[in-house]
Design a protein around this motif. Structure first.
Motif, PDB file in Angstrom:
ATOM      1  N   ALA A   1      23.547 -18.905  -7.921  1.00  6.59           N
ATOM      2  CA  ALA A   1      23.470 -17.536  -9.266  1.00  6.59           C
ATOM      3  C   ALA A   1      24.948 -17.047  -9.406  1.00  6.59           C
ATOM      4  CB  ALA A   1      22.467 -16.609  -8.768  1.00  6.59           C
TER       5      ALA A   1
ATOM      6  N   HIS B   1      26.830 -19.642 -11.551  1.00  8.65           N
ATOM      7  CA  HIS B   1      26.514 -19.747 -12.807  1.00  8.65           C
ATOM      8  C   HIS B   1      26.362 -18.410 -13.683  1.00  8.65           C
ATOM      9  CE1 HIS B   1      24.712 -23.553 -11.115  1.00  8.65           C
ATOM     10  NE2 HIS B   1      24.623 -23.975 -12.332  1.00  8.65           N
TER      11      HIS B   1
ATOM     12  N   GLY C   1      25.350 -15.678 -12.937  1.00 10.85           N
ATOM     13  CA  GLY C   1      23.979 -15.136 -12.765  1.00 10.85           C
ATOM     14  C   GLY C   1      24.040 -14.022 -11.686  1.00 10.85           C
TER      15      GLY C   1
ATOM     16  N   LEU D   1      19.983 -15.881 -15.334  1.00 11.97           N
ATOM     17  CA  LEU D   1      20.927 -16.466 -15.720  1.00 11.97           C
ATOM     18  C   LEU D   1      21.341 -16.422 -17.250  1.00 11.97           C
ATOM     19  CD1 LEU D   1      19.348 -20.009 -14.163  1.00 11.97           C
ATOM     20  CD2 LEU D   1      21.424 -18.643 -13.203  1.00 11.97           C
TER      21      LEU D   1
END
Ligand code: ADP
Length: 279
Positions: free
Chosen positions: A239, A242, A244, A262
């Motif tokens: 996460a 990315h 996120g 995300l």
């Protein structure tokens, strides 16, 4: 700043000038400590199945005249070998994503494909427990990143949902678009992929810790289910790389919801959209 981590160098520059260089080594020292800790944990975790395997091998040798016992012990050896394989696999996955650096070679990844592939990975286990796997919410959303890593991350969450749920229950993967900031504070649309189960739940005081490496709420149960305690830390790092995040809500005895957020891929501009693409 940890003062012990400040290292100073003094260089005389002629008779009246002195250059003092102060370096903050806090981060370096922290990374070193985390690395040492990780190696110690890995060695400890590897010792358990390896120890079990050598004891079982001895037991097989001693039970050579008893085919039934040999079969029983070799079945347990197979389970321990599977556990070992899974542990090594997860250690490799974790070491790949641990840096939280932005993913290299990021490509457009359709969220639907990630959900379908993650559900697919857990299909056999879900079927064995008669658990209904459901995919709901918006379709057609796209993120940017590494498809394989995203499938592993969502797969780990769904796999846990199946593992920690009773037979005949249901696991729902719901996909929503929401407004939000990415982990770097940039504003934009995000996708929220929420995985809800009707399982055992997690006590409130343990919620923060489940994303730590090798942390298991119930070690005995986790050992029975073949858990390594690494799945959610892999999710956390995927996460982060990315841009996120991952969060959890849970009520003990009722169930848990893990939400992976995300940033959505920016809409392609008109120039990028082919005029021949059917709408
Ligand atoms: P494991 O391989 O042990 O499942 P994870 O890092 O994936 O390791 O999860 C850490 C711990 O968090 C698990 O051992 C379990 O106690 C708890 N956990 C994770 N997901 C769930 C869930 N959906 N329901 C209940 N407990 C969960």
């Amino acid at each position: 700043v940890d003062l012990v981590s400040l290292s100073a160098r003094v260089a005389p520059l002629g008779s009246e000038l002195v250059l003092i260089l102060v370096e903050d080594r806090t981060k370096e020292r922290r990374v070193d400590a985390i690395r040492r800790d990780f190696v110690a944990n890995v060695s400890h975790e590897l010792k358990t199945p390896i120890g079990a395997l050598s004891l079982l091998a001895e037991a097989v040798e001693q039970a050579a005249d008893d085919p039934e016992a040999v079969q029983r012990f070799s079945g347990r050896m197979r389970l321990e070998a599977e556990r070992l394989t899974r542990l090594v696999q997860q250690i490799i996955e974790l070491s790949r994503v641990q840096g939280d650096d932005p993913v290299e070679e990021a490509t457009p990844v359709p969220v639907d494909e990630v959900v379908v592939a993650a559900l697919d990975r857990c299909g056999v286990d879900a079927q064995a427990k008669d658990i209904d796997l459901v995919h709901t919410g918006e379709r057609g959303l796209v993120v940017t990143g590494n498809r394989e890593q995203l499938v592993i991350a969502l797969g780990n969450i769904v796999e846990n949902a199946v593992t920690y749920s009773p037979e005949g229950s249901r696991v729902v993967v719901d996909v929503r678009r929401a407004a939000g900031d990415d982990s770097a504070g940039r504003h934009g649309d995000v996708v929220e992929i929420a995985v809800s189960d009707q399982g055992v739940g997690i006590p409130e005081h343990e919620l923060e810790r489940v994303f730590e490496r090798f942390y298991r709420v119930d070690r005995a149960r986790s050992r029975q289910t073949g858990g390594t305690g690494l799945g959610l830390s892999i999710v956390k790092h995927v996460a982060a790389s990315h841009r996120g995040s991952v969060t959890v809500r849970s009520v003990e005895g009722e169930g848990s919801t893990f939400t992976l957020r995300l940033p959505l891929r920016a809409e392609p501009s008109a120039a990028e959209t082919s005029p021949n693409t059917p709408s």
